[in-house]
Scaffold this active site. Sequence first.
Site, short mmCIF file in Angstrom:
data_model
loop_
_atom_site.label_atom_id
_atom_site.label_comp_id
_atom_site.label_asym_id
_atom_site.label_seq_id
_atom_site.Cartn_x
_atom_site.Cartn_y
_atom_site.Cartn_z
N GLY A 14 0.83 -1.20 0.00
CA GLY A 14 0.00 0.00 0.00
C GLY A 14 0.86 1.25 0.00
CB ALA A 17 0.05 9.82 5.13
N GLY A 19 4.80 7.31 3.33
CA GLY A 19 5.65 6.36 2.64
C GLY A 19 4.85 5.13 2.29
CG ASP A 132 -7.50 7.74 9.60
OD1 ASP A 132 -8.57 8.00 9.00
OD2 ASP A 132 -6.41 7.61 9.01
P1 ADP Z 1 -1.19 4.91 6.15
O1 ADP Z 1 -0.91 5.47 7.49
O2 ADP Z 1 -0.29 5.46 5.14
O3 ADP Z 1 -2.65 4.97 5.77
P2 ADP Z 1 -1.59 2.09 6.74
O4 ADP Z 1 -0.92 1.55 7.94
O5 ADP Z 1 -3.05 2.38 6.86
O6 ADP Z 1 -0.78 3.37 6.23
O7 ADP Z 1 -1.35 1.10 5.52
C1 ADP Z 1 -1.76 1.47 4.20
C2 ADP Z 1 -2.38 0.27 3.51
O8 ADP Z 1 -1.42 -0.79 3.38
C3 ADP Z 1 -3.56 -0.36 4.27
O9 ADP Z 1 -4.79 0.31 3.97
C4 ADP Z 1 -3.52 -1.80 3.77
O10 ADP Z 1 -4.18 -1.92 2.52
C5 ADP Z 1 -2.03 -2.06 3.57
N1 ADP Z 1 -1.47 -2.70 4.79
C6 ADP Z 1 -1.06 -2.06 5.89
N2 ADP Z 1 -0.63 -2.91 6.84
C7 ADP Z 1 -0.79 -4.15 6.32
C8 ADP Z 1 -0.55 -5.48 6.82
N3 ADP Z 1 -0.07 -5.68 8.04
N4 ADP Z 1 -0.84 -6.53 6.01
C9 ADP Z 1 -1.35 -6.32 4.78
N5 ADP Z 1 -1.60 -5.10 4.26
C10 ADP Z 1 -1.33 -4.02 5.01
MG MG Z 2 -4.21 4.03 6.74
MG MG Z 3 -1.78 6.67 8.85
#
Ligand code: ADP
Ligand code: MG
Ligand code: MG
Length: 276
Positions: A14, A17, A19, A132
């Site tokens: 994914g 924000a 990275g 969030d």
């Molecule tokens: P951000 O703070 O940039 O939104 P996230 O922690 O929400 O980052 O992660 C962004 C996306 O990456 C998530 O919406 C999901 O689709 C994918 N993702 C994040 N963590 C995991 C994980 N542990 N396993 C599988 N996919 C993940």
């Molecule tokens: Mg997120």
């Molecule tokens: Mg975030």
Amino acid sequence: FIDNDRLEIVGLLGLGAYGAVYLGRHVLTRKHYAVKCLNRIGLTKRQHGFQQREIALHQMLSDHPNILTLEKVIHTTECIYMILEYSREGDLFNAITETNCYAGNDRAIRRVFLQIIDAVMYCHHYGVYHRDLKPENILVFEGGTRVKLADFGLATTDEDSVDFGCGSTFYFSPECQGGIHRNSKPYKSAPNDVWSLGVILINLTAGRNPWKQASVKDDTFNAYLQNPDFLLSILPITTELNEIIKRIFCINPDKRIQLHELRRQIASCRHFTRLS
Ligand code: ADP
Ligand code: MG
Ligand code: MG
């Protein structure tokens, strides 16, 4: 997670924000992890604060069956790497929109939503407000029967929030938006999370966000303000669920249903989906 052993990057999960989130594989055990990279370069003081909080609060809350495990944090000069438990099944947004595994399945909706409430209750118990809450920040396991809350990037320990528009449009509460009267007084963090839970609940049941109306021209939120039963007329929800929804989407945050009562109501709600 074994220290001092290499993790290789084998994919991208994914873009976020600060990275990317990569799929990593432990070279020795071949076990997969999600590697969330937080870029440290060129941040404002405020952004830096959010990053520090994300790590500290996630670390503190990680030990709960419905919160994604944060295995390890690695600091370099450019990046902070969060080594997270990996979900092969991805996030709840994907599960709702693509596999549609909750549609019409009241038992599955109840089970998963109770788990999400439990995760949020655990956070609130420790004085942490997520801010969030949305399906993209919830990861799915065990064929959709188990979910875990993630992404503490906007979390706060302040009972009253001052960050307006903090969260995601269509998920945050009206008072977080600056209120319907646009008076920017601090707003309570706990009821704001409850509002977002309501949006998730409708997403699970109806397969879409109630406030994001692609097909209907009139403004759903204003229609709801005019008539609290409006959602019942446009969504495949039962009157039983609609009564709970109205207590969640209560404009006055002080009168909004509280988490423990919401949990009780959801546990005893018999039917979520209205069959057409
Ligand atoms: P951000 O703070 O940039 O939104 P996230 O922690 O929400 O980052 O992660 C962004 C996306 O990456 C998530 O919406 C999901 O689709 C994918 N993702 C994040 N963590 C995991 C994980 N542990 N396993 C599988 N996919 C993940
Ligand atoms: Mg997120
Ligand atoms: Mg975030």
